[in-house]
Design an enzyme around this catalytic site. Sequence first.
Site: not given
Lengths: 306, 306
Positions: A62, A64, A208
């Site tokens: 991802h 970010d 995450d």
Amino acid sequence: MRVIPLGTSAGKATAERMTAAFAIQTAKQLLLLDCGEGTQHQMRRAALRPHRLSLVCISHLHGDHLHGLPALLGTLSLCNRQQPLTLIGPPGLATYLDTLRSLQVIYPDFPIHLHECGTQRTTPFTVGDLQLTALPLQHRIACFGFRITEHPCARLDAQRLQDSAVPHGPCRSRLRQGQDVNMPDGRILIANDFLRPIPSCSVTYCTDTAPCENTRILAQDADLLIHEATYANDAQEQAHQRGHSTVNDAARCARAAQVKRLLLTHFSPRYDDLSLLLAQARAVFPHTDLAEELQPIEVCSKQHSN
Amino acid sequence: MRVIPLGTSAGKATAERMTAAFAIQTAKQLLLLDCGEGTQHQMRRAALRPHRLSLVCISHLHGDHLHGLPALLGTLSLCNRQQPLTLIGPPGLATYLDTLRSLQVIYPDFPIHLHECGTQRTTPFTVGDLQLTALPLQHRIACFGFRITEHPCARLDAQRLQDSAVPHGPCRSRLRQGQDVNMPDGRILIANDFLRPIPSCSVTYCTDTAPCENTRILAQDADLLIHEATYANDAQEQAHQRGHSTVNDAARCARAAQVKRLLLTHFSPRYDDLSLLLAQARAVFPHTDLAEELQPIEVCSKQHSN
């Protein structure tokens, strides 16, 4: 080890917080955990010299956690880097870099040693004086947590050296390297009698992820657990649906793994004030702090030179 | 139009300068020319609202012109953008975005209208109230310069309206729209008698490029030419070998194309002090300035609302 938070925001940057990145300085190395947009700028603000970088770990693809990597590689190349850089990340990282290279978005001149993590439990990687373990977490795409441990080392016991009248110079160097020494006076000095082990330092990074057993395995007895806390406790359902943790999930992991200290990160931009998140975490695990960008955390007491 | 330099450094950012990006505000639109790392942060510092963005033009795929695009798209998506975004850039831009999408590095929810420029002379694109022409430049990889022109428009001549006693209200509205008006007193008001053309405003952007005829074609009579000046005049051989321009090349283009004003950008990080570059340019083309990040330049006098 010294840990420097460089980016602590989830999804997108805010005026106060950049997207995911942490730097770790050890006695001999500088490494990055994730590399959100602008990580190289944050490194400059933290007076971290990019040419010292030896290892970059990417948790997942991802943006970010990744957008800053190509620009960092470009800058390293323009600074005439010659030494290799080790990259560890999820499957797909090679395709990503190959595409950027084939389109000439990046054209690094230095060797990149790329290791894609498997989804099964993997053998630890050894990078210089560090051992690195990666285990899959529970997110919307393949995502890995990391545990970084310094190789065990030892220091000479000054009192013991003095008591045994060991002269300064080559004798002490050999003892420090674990070699026994035949002294001119006929004594044999056994290295292990003079060496005192320095406990190895471990940092675990989990983001995450929704709560999962691998976070506890990676964090067991760690000196520092850096764990995502995207949401406060009232957003648990949303958090888990999106493959994220609440503050409570992070604190429970820290408690179950008996870590020395918990550092929360990856805060949703919805929170301007994070004091509620900190209070919720400390109610479960008191040794908790919020990651503050560019505020270093000393995890162990060794010297750093990066 | 208002032009806001967001990044003026070549290759890599410095403590003072970011990599390539310019914002242009027109009466109705906000657009970007190139998108180096951190462009979205520079937009925030310039108080430019990303959701107003309608068009992004990418000159070429070298990272210092591109690295900020995926992060910007990610932020737009997280801000729940619904309206389409037009992207114009070189061949390969679609492959780049498709790869990022397939790896889930980005997952924009809004429509992206992507146009890859051809290497032959192309028909102008129309985006809202703007006309955009792209021509190939001379760089190490496919690279395009852009000319952005507002559609011609006209304003009512207040003196003429007064002299002809044209009442306020629907009559004037119809004249403003170019419609002739039958008056109750029997007169026929011809719209063209009351409309005064407002000269359309043109901005040309040429980077990265060695000197070439297409820069002059794109810049002919432009209100503003933004031209790369990577090197001072003493580095001409190196500049041209690398597909770049010296200050002199930029100034000569401005003079040949008879532009109103020249703005230099894309400065090599080797230069801490740019005053020599400015002096060298002004010796050839006096109406030259250095692009200063976050310092807006008014090119025409219309109102802006972005």
